[in-house]
Design an enzyme around this catalytic site. Structure first.
Site, PDB file in Angstrom:
ATOM      1  N   ASP A   1       0.808  -1.226   0.000  1.00 54.32           N
ATOM      2  CA  ASP A   1       0.000   0.000   0.000  1.00 54.32           C
ATOM      3  C   ASP A   1       0.841   1.276   0.000  1.00 54.32           C
ATOM      4  O   ASP A   1       2.023   1.248   0.354  1.00 54.32           O
ATOM      5  CB  ASP A   1      -0.862   0.042   1.271  1.00 54.32           C
ATOM      6  CG  ASP A   1      -1.962  -0.989   1.259  1.00 54.32           C
ATOM      7  OD1 ASP A   1      -1.916  -1.907   0.411  1.00 54.32           O
ATOM      8  OD2 ASP A   1      -2.867  -0.888   2.111  1.00 54.32           O
ATOM      9  N   ASP A   2       0.174   2.352  -0.307  1.00 60.24           N
ATOM     10  CA  ASP A   2       0.650   3.746  -0.137  1.00 60.24           C
ATOM     11  C   ASP A   2       1.647   4.227  -1.192  1.00 60.24           C
ATOM     12  O   ASP A   2       2.059   5.377  -1.176  1.00 60.24           O
ATOM     13  CB  ASP A   2       1.275   3.992   1.252  1.00 60.24           C
ATOM     14  CG  ASP A   2       0.311   3.723   2.389  1.00 60.24           C
ATOM     15  OD1 ASP A   2      -0.851   3.393   2.113  1.00 60.24           O
ATOM     16  OD2 ASP A   2       0.721   3.844   3.551  1.00 60.24           O
TER      17      ASP A   2
ATOM     18  N   HIS B   1      -5.974   2.904  -3.664  1.00 63.15           N
ATOM     19  CA  HIS B   1      -5.912   3.115  -2.210  1.00 63.15           C
ATOM     20  C   HIS B   1      -6.469   4.505  -1.893  1.00 63.15           C
ATOM     21  O   HIS B   1      -6.027   5.147  -0.955  1.00 63.15           O
ATOM     22  CB  HIS B   1      -4.456   2.962  -1.747  1.00 63.15           C
ATOM     23  CG  HIS B   1      -4.303   2.783  -0.259  1.00 63.15           C
ATOM     24  ND1 HIS B   1      -5.209   2.101   0.516  1.00 63.15           N
ATOM     25  CD2 HIS B   1      -3.332   3.207   0.601  1.00 63.15           C
ATOM     26  CE1 HIS B   1      -4.792   2.108   1.775  1.00 63.15           C
ATOM     27  NE2 HIS B   1      -3.666   2.784   1.864  1.00 63.15           N
TER      28      HIS B   1
ATOM     29  N   HIS C   1      -5.324   9.052   0.639  1.00 60.94           N
ATOM     30  CA  HIS C   1      -5.245   8.351   1.929  1.00 60.94           C
ATOM     31  C   HIS C   1      -6.143   8.964   3.000  1.00 60.94           C
ATOM     32  O   HIS C   1      -5.887   8.856   4.194  1.00 60.94           O
ATOM     33  CB  HIS C   1      -3.792   8.281   2.438  1.00 60.94           C
ATOM     34  CG  HIS C   1      -3.504   7.015   3.185  1.00 60.94           C
ATOM     35  ND1 HIS C   1      -3.738   6.877   4.533  1.00 60.94           N
ATOM     36  CD2 HIS C   1      -3.031   5.829   2.767  1.00 60.94           C
ATOM     37  CE1 HIS C   1      -3.403   5.654   4.911  1.00 60.94           C
ATOM     38  NE2 HIS C   1      -2.978   4.990   3.849  1.00 60.94           N
TER      39      HIS C   1
ATOM     40  N   HIS D   1       3.738  -2.360   3.031  1.00 58.81           N
ATOM     41  CA  HIS D   1       3.830  -1.011   2.452  1.00 58.81           C
ATOM     42  C   HIS D   1       5.153  -0.870   1.721  1.00 58.81           C
ATOM     43  O   HIS D   1       6.216  -1.027   2.348  1.00 58.81           O
ATOM     44  CB  HIS D   1       3.712   0.040   3.562  1.00 58.81           C
ATOM     45  CG  HIS D   1       2.417  -0.062   4.322  1.00 58.81           C
ATOM     46  ND1 HIS D   1       2.218  -0.982   5.331  1.00 58.81           N
ATOM     47  CD2 HIS D   1       1.249   0.620   4.184  1.00 58.81           C
ATOM     48  CE1 HIS D   1       0.976  -0.856   5.783  1.00 58.81           C
ATOM     49  NE2 HIS D   1       0.371   0.105   5.109  1.00 58.81           N
TER      50      HIS D   1
HETATM   51 NI    NI Z   1      -2.365   3.024   3.547  1.00 64.35          NI
END
Ligand code: NI
Length: 315
Positions: free
Chosen positions: A124-125, A174, A178, A268
């Protein structure tokens, strides 16, 4: 005499209905853009006999598709102070338009064989400056993963996103930035999600069919926006808390001790320590007999399809 006046009034009203004219009686103006019904009952403050006046205004709505406001006001004046009761029924201009959730079909791959033990690694991210190295590690090991990228990072990482798809990985959204969807309105949630979906589609060439909510925060607006965007909501079943420990050994040990068949693992790719851990996690999971596949592959292994707006965390 009264009968004659009533008859005359009726004729005038019938005439106005046919001609569409607006008629004013004693300064009562019929609005032409809003449909409203006002009933005001005023009782005179005399003790013995009250005089009652009923005022009603009504007009046809100019545009029947505009939001309708119906206001009923009853004002009663007696010896006591005047009280006003007001009920307003408002139809909001932006009612969420729900639709039947779309079905998301199996991906067009044939990498899982009957009896395979499967795991989906997710990152993620990102993407970040460490993502290219992670893609190298995955490639060296013949492994596949899913990247839940931020919409606002997609535009400047078009090459990385295209490489992900070229090498058989999956890209999910995602969200744009965020933001937690826990308390987001329907319209804000949809706007955020749409912006991310479009940015990822533009940068990678493919529309994402999965969305992972930041912080795993669930809400009705998230489910609504995911349904409208034709995306399944993906959480996870193993969380090594790589963002917290930032220690490759800890991340490695947590994944190796917890991961089992059918798991979705949350990582991540914005932390060097996580990518360092993957140098060992990926080959060792394969040594233990796992096939590393994308989220869509893992989830549709025993399902024919996924449903948009529905939450999935494991095979
Ligand atoms: Ni995240």
């Amino acid at each position: 005499m009264k009968k004659k006046i009533s008859l005359l009034m009726c004729l005038v009203l019938i005439f106005s209905a046919f001609t569409g004219c607006d008629i004013n009686f004693n300064g009562i103006t019929a609005p032409t853009t809003e449909k409203s019904t006002t009933a005001a009952v005023e009782a005179a403050a005399t003790e013995r006999a009250a005089t009652t006046q009923v005022t009603t205004t009504a007009a046809t709505t100019a545009a029947p598709t505009t939001p309708t406001t119906v206001t009923t006001t009853i004002t009663t004046t007696t010896k006591k102070p005047a009280t006003t009761k007001e009920t307003t029924t408002k139809v909001p201009a932006t009612v969420p338009t729900t639709k039947a959730p779309e079905k998301i079909k199996k991906p067009d791959t044939d990498r899982i064989k009957d009896g395979d033990k499967i795991i989906a690694l997710t990152f993620d991210d990102g993407p970040s400056k460490y993502t290219a190295r992670l893609l190298d590690i995955l490639e060296e090991n013949g492994a596949h993963a899913t990247f839940f990228v931020l919409g606002n990072r997609a535009k400047n990482n078009s090459e990385l996103l295209k490489r992900m798809l070229d090498e058989g990985h999956e890209i999910g959204s995602h969200t744009w930035d965020h933001t937690s969807f826990a308390k987001l309105s329907y319209s804000s949630a949809l706007e955020n999600m749409k912006k991310s979906t479009n940015a990822i589609k533009k940068a990678s060439g493919k529309k994402p069919v999965l969305v992972r909510p930041p912080y795993g925060a669930m809400s009705d607006s998230l489910k609504y926006a995911a349904t409208m965007q034709d995306q399944a909501i993906i959480t996870w079943s193993v969380d090594p808390r790589d963002w917290d420990t930032k220690n490759p050994d800890t991340v490695y040990n947590k994944i190796m001790s917890k991961a089992s068949n059918g798991d979705i693992i949350l990582c991540h790719d914005i932390h060097k320590s996580t990518v360092d851990a993957m140098e060992r996690v990926i080959p060792d999971l394969i040594d233990e007999g796992y096939k590393l596949v994308t989220v869509s592959e893992l989830l549709t292994y025993e399902r024919d399809e996924l449903t948009a707006g529905k939450v999935y965390s494991k095979r």
